[in-house]
Design a protein around this motif. Structure first.
Motif, mmCIF file in Angstrom:
data_model
loop_
_atom_site.group_PDB
_atom_site.id
_atom_site.type_symbol
_atom_site.label_atom_id
_atom_site.label_comp_id
_atom_site.label_asym_id
_atom_site.label_seq_id
_atom_site.Cartn_x
_atom_site.Cartn_y
_atom_site.Cartn_z
ATOM 1 N N PHE A 182 -7.249 -12.345 -1.168
ATOM 2 C CA PHE A 182 -6.388 -11.259 -1.402
ATOM 3 C C PHE A 182 -5.016 -11.241 -0.854
ATOM 4 O O PHE A 182 -5.122 -10.930 0.361
ATOM 5 C CB PHE A 182 -7.227 -10.077 -1.264
ATOM 6 C CG PHE A 182 -8.127 -9.853 -2.518
ATOM 7 C CD1 PHE A 182 -7.833 -9.166 -3.779
ATOM 8 C CD2 PHE A 182 -9.365 -10.467 -2.462
ATOM 9 C CE1 PHE A 182 -8.756 -8.906 -4.853
ATOM 10 C CE2 PHE A 182 -10.261 -10.435 -3.604
ATOM 11 C CZ PHE A 182 -9.913 -9.742 -4.688
ATOM 12 N N VAL A 183 -4.068 -11.286 -1.618
ATOM 13 C CA VAL A 183 -2.684 -11.101 -0.990
ATOM 14 C C VAL A 183 -2.133 -9.739 -0.983
ATOM 15 O O VAL A 183 -2.019 -9.187 -1.855
ATOM 16 C CB VAL A 183 -1.633 -12.119 -1.873
ATOM 17 C CG1 VAL A 183 -0.109 -12.006 -1.194
ATOM 18 C CG2 VAL A 183 -2.144 -13.433 -1.993
ATOM 19 N N ALA A 184 -1.689 -9.493 0.370
ATOM 20 C CA ALA A 184 -1.353 -8.006 0.476
ATOM 21 C C ALA A 184 0.142 -7.792 -0.163
ATOM 22 O O ALA A 184 0.956 -8.696 0.032
ATOM 23 C CB ALA A 184 -1.193 -7.811 1.969
ATOM 24 N N VAL A 185 0.259 -6.738 -0.868
ATOM 25 C CA VAL A 185 1.596 -6.699 -1.409
ATOM 26 C C VAL A 185 2.014 -5.167 -1.222
ATOM 27 O O VAL A 185 1.337 -4.126 -1.285
ATOM 28 C CB VAL A 185 1.471 -6.549 -3.355
ATOM 29 C CG1 VAL A 185 2.813 -6.350 -3.752
ATOM 30 C CG2 VAL A 185 0.968 -8.045 -3.576
ATOM 31 N N GLU A 186 3.408 -5.022 -0.498
ATOM 32 C CA GLU A 186 3.736 -4.016 -0.099
ATOM 33 C C GLU A 186 4.425 -3.144 -1.326
ATOM 34 O O GLU A 186 4.970 -3.449 -2.230
ATOM 35 C CB GLU A 186 4.846 -4.091 0.667
ATOM 36 C CG GLU A 186 5.582 -2.800 1.520
ATOM 37 C CD GLU A 186 6.631 -3.053 2.554
ATOM 38 O OE1 GLU A 186 7.143 -2.147 2.903
ATOM 39 O OE2 GLU A 186 6.839 -4.253 2.751
ATOM 40 N N GLY A 187 3.847 -1.712 -1.257
ATOM 41 C CA GLY A 187 4.263 -0.823 -2.510
ATOM 42 C C GLY A 187 5.495 -0.169 -2.047
ATOM 43 O O GLY A 187 6.502 -0.894 -1.250
ATOM 44 N N GLY A 188 5.829 1.102 -2.622
ATOM 45 C CA GLY A 188 7.002 1.794 -2.338
ATOM 46 C C GLY A 188 7.687 2.158 -3.730
ATOM 47 O O GLY A 188 7.000 2.037 -4.606
#
Length: 422
Positions: A182-188
């Protein structure tokens, strides 16, 4: 239009039209007529309807003194455009034995000839811009029907007890590539929608901002091996994993596996456009409904991504993959097909999201009859992203929003999981 622009538009038109006819070359004459269910259409109808689109929305609007091929075709081959007149019921398209297949091809040649004359003619600037705009919609509309041709042909042929092959396929020895993570994806605060470069449908606009919490997205699609574990754990018999409507659908249709799966001598097989073959555990699971995708995700302790999460994570990846131009017409193991941190980001299977199909804030549908193209379907449907092995790569872009009712599964639809950041 300038000479080069004229040549490019005519070449694009001819390329798309030729590919549609290439797709029906493997068919027998009888194959052109059948309609296996309400969702599918006979290949003959697809060929005629896409031709009607150019005749109705381009030739009759922009070509001087154009004479229609057959006045009855306005009724027979209008799909759902209420504002341009009545149309033949969708469920009865397979009952249209006349016109003949030969006459439909004559219709295509007639319209192609007049389209070539129109595209080579000179038009005032304001008419030229509108002509080009509608032509691009028409070309992408036909590419949508090319995908439907393949999915409908598959479902039509699957009704034959001998499960005939549409087109023989070479066996490809493609290894699976690593284990999923699972690849971490930064939100915002991020932007979603079409950027304004190149073609898009009206439902992909406008570009707008949304807030996303950080999340994780699987590097791999869910495979047949993964999904078999769900089946073997009696996932189709455990209502706790299913939405209420999904469970009702499972019970109503007695689903026990994805569409086109069946057991032969206690081994799982799958029907493909290349005929029957043993189930390959490394291929992405395919022909599952939203309900099945959602149930699998719950069983796995994960969830489906929203369409905004999908686009944010994958929109910057290079567009490459197993598309229709490869002529596989079946999802393949991931092999080395990796774009950024994600395998099979595009092509192979459409990926279900948990997002309902609704308009973007400030969205404006096309004006006139073409406003019926997308907007009126924004109810009771779910969004899929990513394209499939039946999608043309020239038709696809990361902002593309496909949509179907949650129980539909005759399309090449699969699963990529997501999870929250804890």
């Amino acid at each position: 239009m300038e000479t080069t622009e004229k040549e490019n538009m005519l070449k694009s038109y001819q390329t798309v039209r030729t590919f549609s006819e290439q797709l029906v070359q493997p068919l027998n004459l009888e194959d052109f007529i059948i309609q296996s269910m309400e969702d599918t259409s006979p290949p003959k109808w697809h060929l005629a309807h896409t031709t009607w689109f150019y005749e109705k929305f381009i030739l009759k609007e922009f070509a001087e003194d154009y004479q229609g091929f057959n006045v009855q075709f306005d009724y027979l081959f209008n799909s759902y455009y209420e504002t341009v007149g009545p149309f033949h019921p969708r469920i009865q398209r397979g009952l249209i034995t006349r016109p003949s297949v030969e006459e439909v091809f004559e219709y295509r040649r007639y319209v192609d000839l007049h389209m070539a004359d129109l595209l080579e003619s000179d038009k005032p600037e304001e008419k030229k811009e509108e002509l080009v705009r509608v032509l691009k919609i028409g070309l992408h509309h036909e590419q949508q029907h090319q995908e439907l041709l393949l999915t409908d042909i598959k479902h039509n042929l699957a009704q034959n007890p001998f499960l005939p092959s549409y087109q023989e396929q070479e066996k490809k020895n493609i290894p699976a590539a690593g284990s999923p993570s699972f690849v971490a994806v930064e939100g915002g605060l991020i932007e979603i929608g079409h950027s304004g470069e190149g073609f898009c449908f009206d439902n992909e606009t406008p570009l707008h901002k949304v807030w996303l919490d950080s999340y994780k997205l699987s590097s791999h699609l869910v495979t047949n091996r993964d999904y078999l574990a769900f089946i073997n754990d009696e996932g189709y018999k455990k209502p706790q994993f299913w939405l209420s409507d999904g469970w009702n659908t499972v019970c109503k249709y007695q689903w026990e596996s994805p569409l086109y799966w069946f057991k032969r001598e206690d081994e799982w097989h799958v029907y493909t456009l290349g005929g029957v073959k043993k189930l390959d555990p490394d291929e992405p699971v395919c022909h599952v409904s939203f309900y099945e995708a959602d149930a699998y995700a719950r069983w796995a302790g994960k969830r489906l991504p929203t369409e905004q999460e999908w686009e944010h994570a994958l929109a910057s990846q290079k567009i490459e993959g197993n598309f229709a131009e490869n002529e596989n017409y079946h999802p393949l193991p991931c092999g080395l097909n990796k774009s950024g941190p994600f395998y099979q980001a595009f092509g192979d299977v459409w990926e279900w999201t948990k997002s309902p199909y609704v308009s973007y804030p400030g969205n404006k549908p096309y004006e006139g009859a073409l406003g019926e193209y997308n907007a009126k379907f924004m109810c009771n449907q779910m969004v899929l992203r990513g394209g499939s092995c039946a999608t043309s790569s020239s038709h696809f872009r990361p902002s593309y929003r496909n949509f179907f009712q949650p129980e539909k599964r005759w399309q090449f639809s699969g699963i990529r999981l997501a999870e929250d950041v804890r």
